[in-house]
Design a protein around this motif. Sequence first.
Motif, PDB file in Angstrom:
ATOM      1  N   SER A  53       0.457  -1.011   0.039  1.00  0.00           N
ATOM      2  CA  SER A  53       0.224   0.017  -0.050  1.00  0.00           C
ATOM      3  C   SER A  53       1.086   1.447   0.255  1.00  0.00           C
ATOM      4  N   ALA A  54       1.544   1.333   0.557  1.00  0.00           N
ATOM      5  CA  ALA A  54       2.728   2.449   1.175  1.00  0.00           C
ATOM      6  C   ALA A  54       3.694   2.670  -0.103  1.00  0.00           C
ATOM      7  N   LYS A  55       3.689   1.967  -0.708  1.00  0.00           N
ATOM      8  CA  LYS A  55       4.969   1.713  -1.858  1.00  0.00           C
ATOM      9  C   LYS A  55       3.805   2.137  -3.315  1.00  0.00           C
ATOM     10  N   GLY A  56       2.350   1.838  -3.391  1.00  0.00           N
ATOM     11  CA  GLY A  56       1.224   2.612  -4.218  1.00  0.00           C
ATOM     12  C   GLY A  56       1.737   3.940  -3.991  1.00  0.00           C
ATOM     13  N   TRP A  57       1.286   4.498  -2.831  1.00  0.00           N
ATOM     14  CA  TRP A  57       0.938   6.181  -2.251  1.00  0.00           C
ATOM     15  C   TRP A  57       1.973   6.528  -2.746  1.00  0.00           C
ATOM     16  N   VAL A  58       3.609   6.815  -2.966  1.00  0.00           N
ATOM     17  CA  VAL A  58       4.249   7.265  -2.953  1.00  0.00           C
ATOM     18  C   VAL A  58       4.490   7.476  -3.641  1.00  0.00           C
ATOM     19  N   SER A  59       4.162   5.656  -4.819  1.00  0.00           N
ATOM     20  CA  SER A  59       4.942   6.021  -6.014  1.00  0.00           C
ATOM     21  C   SER A  59       3.813   7.204  -6.921  1.00  0.00           C
ATOM     22  N   HIS A  60       2.267   7.135  -5.842  1.00  0.00           N
ATOM     23  CA  HIS A  60       1.676   8.011  -7.185  1.00  0.00           C
ATOM     24  C   HIS A  60       1.832   9.415  -6.149  1.00  0.00           C
ATOM     25  N   THR A  61       2.104   9.361  -5.121  1.00  0.00           N
ATOM     26  CA  THR A  61       2.921  11.039  -5.290  1.00  0.00           C
ATOM     27  C   THR A  61       3.626  12.116  -6.274  1.00  0.00           C
ATOM     28  N   GLN A  62       4.758  10.456  -7.301  1.00  0.00           N
ATOM     29  CA  GLN A  62       5.314  10.451  -7.846  1.00  0.00           C
ATOM     30  C   GLN A  62       6.824  12.132  -6.864  1.00  0.00           C
ATOM     31  N   TRP A  63       6.910  11.387  -6.029  1.00  0.00           N
ATOM     32  CA  TRP A  63       7.761  12.507  -5.433  1.00  0.00           C
ATOM     33  C   TRP A  63       9.668  11.611  -6.183  1.00  0.00           C
ATOM     34  N   PHE A  64       9.105  10.774  -6.286  1.00  0.00           N
ATOM     35  CA  PHE A  64      10.746   9.975  -7.052  1.00  0.00           C
ATOM     36  C   PHE A  64      10.163   9.849  -8.284  1.00  0.00           C
ATOM     37  N   SER A  65      11.761   9.530  -8.849  1.00  0.00           N
ATOM     38  CA  SER A  65      11.597   8.787 -10.678  1.00  0.00           C
ATOM     39  C   SER A  65      11.059   7.982 -10.454  1.00  0.00           C
ATOM     40  N   PRO A  66       9.534   6.613 -11.853  1.00  0.00           N
ATOM     41  CA  PRO A  66       9.538   5.500 -11.300  1.00  0.00           C
ATOM     42  C   PRO A  66       9.885   4.849 -10.676  1.00  0.00           C
ATOM     43  N   ASN A  67      11.623   4.735 -10.763  1.00  0.00           N
ATOM     44  CA  ASN A  67      12.532   3.470 -10.301  1.00  0.00           C
ATOM     45  C   ASN A  67      13.263   3.507  -9.633  1.00  0.00           C
ATOM     46  N   SER A  68      12.484   4.680  -8.649  1.00  0.00           N
ATOM     47  CA  SER A  68      13.662   5.043  -7.420  1.00  0.00           C
ATOM     48  C   SER A  68      13.461   4.241  -6.415  1.00  0.00           C
ATOM     49  N   TRP A  69      14.561   3.942  -5.926  1.00  0.00           N
ATOM     50  CA  TRP A  69      15.370   3.028  -4.895  1.00  0.00           C
ATOM     51  C   TRP A  69      14.233   3.284  -3.531  1.00  0.00           C
ATOM     52  N   LEU A  70      14.239   4.753  -3.424  1.00  0.00           N
ATOM     53  CA  LEU A  70      14.140   5.265  -2.245  1.00  0.00           C
ATOM     54  C   LEU A  70      12.508   5.010  -1.925  1.00  0.00           C
ATOM     55  N   ILE A  71      11.499   4.957  -3.649  1.00  0.00           N
ATOM     56  CA  ILE A  71      10.246   4.466  -3.517  1.00  0.00           C
ATOM     57  C   ILE A  71      10.107   3.297  -2.113  1.00  0.00           C
ATOM     58  N   ALA A  72      10.967   2.155  -2.767  1.00  0.00           N
ATOM     59  CA  ALA A  72      10.796   0.686  -1.604  1.00  0.00           C
ATOM     60  C   ALA A  72      11.724   1.412   0.004  1.00  0.00           C
ATOM     61  N   LEU A  73      12.384   2.128  -0.406  1.00  0.00           N
ATOM     62  CA  LEU A  73      12.389   2.475   1.155  1.00  0.00           C
ATOM     63  C   LEU A  73      11.945   2.995   1.558  1.00  0.00           C
ATOM     64  N   ILE A  74      11.245   4.682   1.969  1.00  0.00           N
ATOM     65  CA  ILE A  74      10.126   5.096   1.936  1.00  0.00           C
ATOM     66  C   ILE A  74       8.771   4.261   2.480  1.00  0.00           C
ATOM     67  N   ALA A  75       8.102   3.143   1.568  1.00  0.00           N
ATOM     68  CA  ALA A  75       7.477   1.885   1.820  1.00  0.00           C
ATOM     69  C   ALA A  75       7.743   1.187   2.981  1.00  0.00           C
ATOM     70  N   ALA A  76       9.282   0.620   3.011  1.00  0.00           N
ATOM     71  CA  ALA A  76       9.660  -0.231   4.392  1.00  0.00           C
ATOM     72  C   ALA A  76      10.121   0.195   5.292  1.00  0.00           C
ATOM     73  N   THR A  77       9.449   1.948   5.369  1.00  0.00           N
ATOM     74  CA  THR A  77      10.678   2.072   6.963  1.00  0.00           C
ATOM     75  C   THR A  77       8.666   2.327   7.601  1.00  0.00           C
ATOM     76  N   ILE A  78       7.971   2.148   6.766  1.00  0.00           N
ATOM     77  CA  ILE A  78       6.338   2.484   6.587  1.00  0.00           C
ATOM     78  C   ILE A  78       6.426   1.509   7.715  1.00  0.00           C
ATOM     79  N   SER A  79       5.918  -0.127   7.091  1.00  0.00           N
ATOM     80  CA  SER A  79       6.132  -0.820   6.534  1.00  0.00           C
ATOM     81  C   SER A  79       6.296  -1.648   8.473  1.00  0.00           C
ATOM     82  N   GLY A  80       8.182  -1.030   8.091  1.00  0.00           N
ATOM     83  CA  GLY A  80       8.361  -1.012   9.447  1.00  0.00           C
ATOM     84  C   GLY A  80       7.913  -1.243  10.710  1.00  0.00           C
ATOM     85  N   VAL A  81       7.164   0.115  11.272  1.00  0.00           N
ATOM     86  CA  VAL A  81       6.664   0.350  12.197  1.00  0.00           C
ATOM     87  C   VAL A  81       5.336  -0.674  12.314  1.00  0.00           C
TER      88      VAL A  81
END
Length: 320
Positions: A208-236
């Motif tokens: 869910s978080a990865k889809g949301w971050v992708s939709h915000t278009q903060w980063f390029s489509p294949n940026s590893w930061l998308i997975a990093l932010i999604a994983a941080t939210i998931s870890g909490v």
Amino acid sequence: MASDVSAVPCGVLGPPTRPTAVWPPLDFALGALACCAACVFTNPLEVVKTRLQLQGELRSRGSYQRHYRGVLQALWVVGRTDGLRGLQKGLSVGLMYQGVMNGVRLGSYSYCEALGVTSFHGGSLLSGAGAGAVGAFIASPAYLVKTHLQAQTVEAIAVGHQHNHLGVFDAFVTIYRRDGVIGLWRGVNGAVPRVMVGSAAQLTTFTSAKGWVSHTQWFSPNSWLIALIAATISGVAVAISMTPFDVISTRLYNQPVDEFRRGRLYQGFSDCMLKVCRSEGVLGFYKGMGPVFLRLAPHTMLSMLFWDLMRQQSVKDNHS
């Protein structure tokens, strides 16, 4: 979209797109490799978490000596007393557990994605829980031995029952000779709900978080930061939801057994839950919350990041 191997669950951004499937055996291997890589970095926190969860077992606050008073202090005590090797106790069998459990768990979830199961309402949650249950059951003997070894230490700072195994192989042999094959799965009734809750929370929130971050278009489509932010939210989410189950699982795995191969402290999951609540209060279920979060958050970040990046690379290689 972040990549063609990521899934957006139903209800988050509208109709999801079905991910490009990674060959299932390869995805099992990628999931195992990703979580083993994360385990190397987070194992010291797993050692500390195990000690904190066993400290003051079935005793009220203030009625026992506290050898471990927090994450940093516990890391210092273990390192000073057991040496640097003590901080990596159980690493080899921990890697075995991570490889088997998460290879099955992430591979199974990926297969559910490819089949389109996760696109249905609640499908992501059920797929994550089901994949976690299967992985936890298969890998339970490794977690049993890991818990025993990580609880072991010198008498001065010992907490919980001390099994005094000489090593990983000796632990497996000793348990098998004493309790038979069934004994290797002792405590699985605590491990399955623990991983079901954690897996459902991790995979659902990550997707869910990865889809949301992708939709915000903060980063390029294949940026590893998308997975990093999604994983941080998931870890909490994982740390908050799984800690009570983690405490119960640790207690069930580490308890001594009698001559009839029955646990001396707990009869099962429900009995353990009631006894912890009566003796230690509700806060007893959140013992070791600090290291649980500090371990789970980076472990989730690293494992999900490694897994996602390797899957992306695998799909690119297949298309090239």
